[in-house]
Design a protein around this motif. Structure first.
Motif, PDB file in Angstrom:
ATOM      1  N   ILE A   1      38.258  33.891  49.488  1.00  0.00           N
ATOM      2  CA  ILE A   1      38.198  32.738  48.587  1.00  0.00           C
ATOM      3  C   ILE A   1      36.745  32.351  48.333  1.00  0.00           C
ATOM      4  O   ILE A   1      36.351  32.060  47.187  1.00  0.00           O
ATOM      5  CB  ILE A   1      38.981  31.550  49.187  1.00  0.00           C
ATOM      6  CG1 ILE A   1      40.487  31.860  49.227  1.00  0.00           C
ATOM      7  CG2 ILE A   1      38.731  30.277  48.401  1.00  0.00           C
ATOM      8  CD1 ILE A   1      41.149  31.890  47.877  1.00  0.00           C
TER       9      ILE A   1
ATOM     10  N   ILE B   1      35.243  34.870  45.967  1.00  0.00           N
ATOM     11  CA  ILE B   1      35.741  34.670  44.601  1.00  0.00           C
ATOM     12  C   ILE B   1      35.078  33.454  43.967  1.00  0.00           C
ATOM     13  O   ILE B   1      34.690  33.482  42.779  1.00  0.00           O
ATOM     14  CB  ILE B   1      37.276  34.519  44.613  1.00  0.00           C
ATOM     15  CG1 ILE B   1      37.926  35.844  45.001  1.00  0.00           C
ATOM     16  CG2 ILE B   1      37.782  34.062  43.257  1.00  0.00           C
ATOM     17  CD1 ILE B   1      39.425  35.765  45.204  1.00  0.00           C
ATOM     18  N   ASN B   2      34.922  32.391  44.730  1.00  0.00           N
ATOM     19  CA  ASN B   2      34.272  31.186  44.197  1.00  0.00           C
ATOM     20  C   ASN B   2      32.820  31.478  43.812  1.00  0.00           C
ATOM     21  O   ASN B   2      32.343  31.007  42.765  1.00  0.00           O
ATOM     22  CB  ASN B   2      34.320  30.066  45.232  1.00  0.00           C
ATOM     23  CG  ASN B   2      35.722  29.515  45.397  1.00  0.00           C
ATOM     24  OD1 ASN B   2      36.551  29.607  44.486  1.00  0.00           O
ATOM     25  ND2 ASN B   2      36.001  28.937  46.562  1.00  0.00           N
TER      26      ASN B   2
ATOM     27  N   GLN C   1      40.621  33.661  38.782  1.00  0.00           N
ATOM     28  CA  GLN C   1      41.546  32.580  39.115  1.00  0.00           C
ATOM     29  C   GLN C   1      42.900  33.139  39.582  1.00  0.00           C
ATOM     30  O   GLN C   1      43.500  32.639  40.528  1.00  0.00           O
ATOM     31  CB  GLN C   1      41.735  31.655  37.905  1.00  0.00           C
ATOM     32  CG  GLN C   1      40.476  30.920  37.477  1.00  0.00           C
ATOM     33  CD  GLN C   1      39.894  30.081  38.596  1.00  0.00           C
ATOM     34  OE1 GLN C   1      40.614  29.431  39.362  1.00  0.00           O
ATOM     35  NE2 GLN C   1      38.561  30.089  38.712  1.00  0.00           N
TER      36      GLN C   1
ATOM     37  N   LYS D   1      42.407  34.475  42.951  1.00  0.00           N
ATOM     38  CA  LYS D   1      42.335  33.386  43.932  1.00  0.00           C
ATOM     39  C   LYS D   1      43.742  32.896  44.297  1.00  0.00           C
ATOM     40  O   LYS D   1      44.029  32.613  45.468  1.00  0.00           O
ATOM     41  CB  LYS D   1      41.507  32.235  43.363  1.00  0.00           C
ATOM     42  CG  LYS D   1      41.295  31.101  44.365  1.00  0.00           C
ATOM     43  CD  LYS D   1      40.603  29.917  43.740  1.00  0.00           C
ATOM     44  CE  LYS D   1      39.169  30.237  43.391  1.00  0.00           C
ATOM     45  NZ  LYS D   1      38.441  29.016  42.923  1.00  0.00           N
TER      46      LYS D   1
END
Length: 311
Positions: free
Chosen positions: A106, A109-110, A162, A165
């Motif tokens: 996460i 990915i962010n 997204q 995620k």
């Protein structure tokens, strides 16, 4: 001679009533007591019983500890055993490591999404500049198409992140659910006594291998016992729920001990008299089962002990 006897009887009848009234009252009292005593029999008979609970294992493995002994008083919530949890603990540690690794996705990915958002802002600015050039006839259509394509590509990449995620979050939730299941299994490996009472029987010993659902011990609360008795249809109208009654148990070979009880349950349907406590002739009689709660603070009443009731 006959005439003389008749005269004697007439003289007796003429005697004052006061002379014989005490004798008459005494005879009447003896007759009344004899009729009320009903030969010394109680109104109903039965045996004491308790609500017994069998505690079973909720896990499988080696029983490392077990402290529930017969006759031991246990409290509610008291731990009395432990089943080996080594493999469960290792599995939990493995899942915890997997969870941390998934959470790191996460963060990655962010960070990637943040870079793409910056690129998108730059692409939008460049697109705006090219659109102005095209309006001023200073830019080409090819430049405009390339700028618009760059913006669309970056937006699709951000949307894909997204979605990725969401997938990672679903994986995190699944791992957390598996960890909770393991935590529940670890809790189940601890044998916790669910009811306060006295251990009646144990079925296992420490260090035995036990399976899920296997009985470990049987327990009952002996502070209050129930005397199950049977009454006839003729007796039924004279009793009711909550009624206080006299209970008799054996004190010794010749005497009874009197206790106080309360009627807690009355059967709604008749049944044949249980053969285990009645004579063969009485088994064909239909009766109603009744339960009498009897406090047993001193522990003098035992399960299976006979008892008598007078309403």
């Amino acid at each position: 001679m006959i005439l003389t006897d008749n005269l004697y009887m007439m003289n007796l009848l003429k005697q004052p009533f006061k002379k014989y009234r005490f004798l008459i009252l005494a005879v009447f009292s003896v007759f009344l007591l004899a009729s009320c005593s009903d030969n010394g029999k109680s109104d109903a008979y039965g045996q004491f019983e308790a609500t017994e609970t069998t505690i079973s294992s909720q896990s499988s493995g080696e029983l490392l500890a077990f402290t529930a002994g017969e006759g031991l008083n246990l409290k509610h919530g008291e731990q009395v055993g432990l089943i080996d949890t080594t493999q469960l603990k290792l599995k939990e540690e493995e899942l915890q490591a997997a969870l941390e690794a998934t959470k790191s996705k996460i963060e990655y990915i962010n960070a990637e999404a943040e870079v793409l958002n910056e690129q998108l802002q730059t692409a939008l600015t460049n697109l705006q500049r090219i659109e102005n050039l095209v309006k001023d006839k200073a830019g080409t259509q090819q430049q405009l198409d390339d700028a618009q394509g760059k913006v669309r590509t970056l937006r699709k990449q951000i949307d894909a992140l997204q979605v990725q995620k969401k997938s990672v979050r679903a994986e995190i939730n699944a791992t957390q659910s598996r960890i909770k299941q393991l935590e529940q299994q670890l809790d189940d490996a601890r044998v916790i006594n669910p009811v306060q009472g006295t251990v009646l029987t144990t079925y296992v010993e420490p260090f035995e291998l036990v399976g899920q659902g296997q009985p470990l011990y049987r327990i009952a609360n002996l502070d209050t016992l129930e005397l199950r008795i049977y009454v006839s249809g003729a007796q039924l109208p004279s009793i009711k729920l909550g009624q206080q009654v006299k209970v008799l148990i054996d004190k010794n070979a010749e005497e009874n001990r009197q206790l106080s009880g309360r009627i807690s349950w009355i059967a709604s349907e008749a049944e044949f008299t249980p053969k285990m406590i009645q004579t063969k002739e009485e088994r064909v009689t239909q009766v109603y089962a009744v339960k009498v709660k009897v406090p047993n603070p001193d522990g003098i009443i035992k399960i299976g002990m006979p008892g008598e009731v007078n309403f």
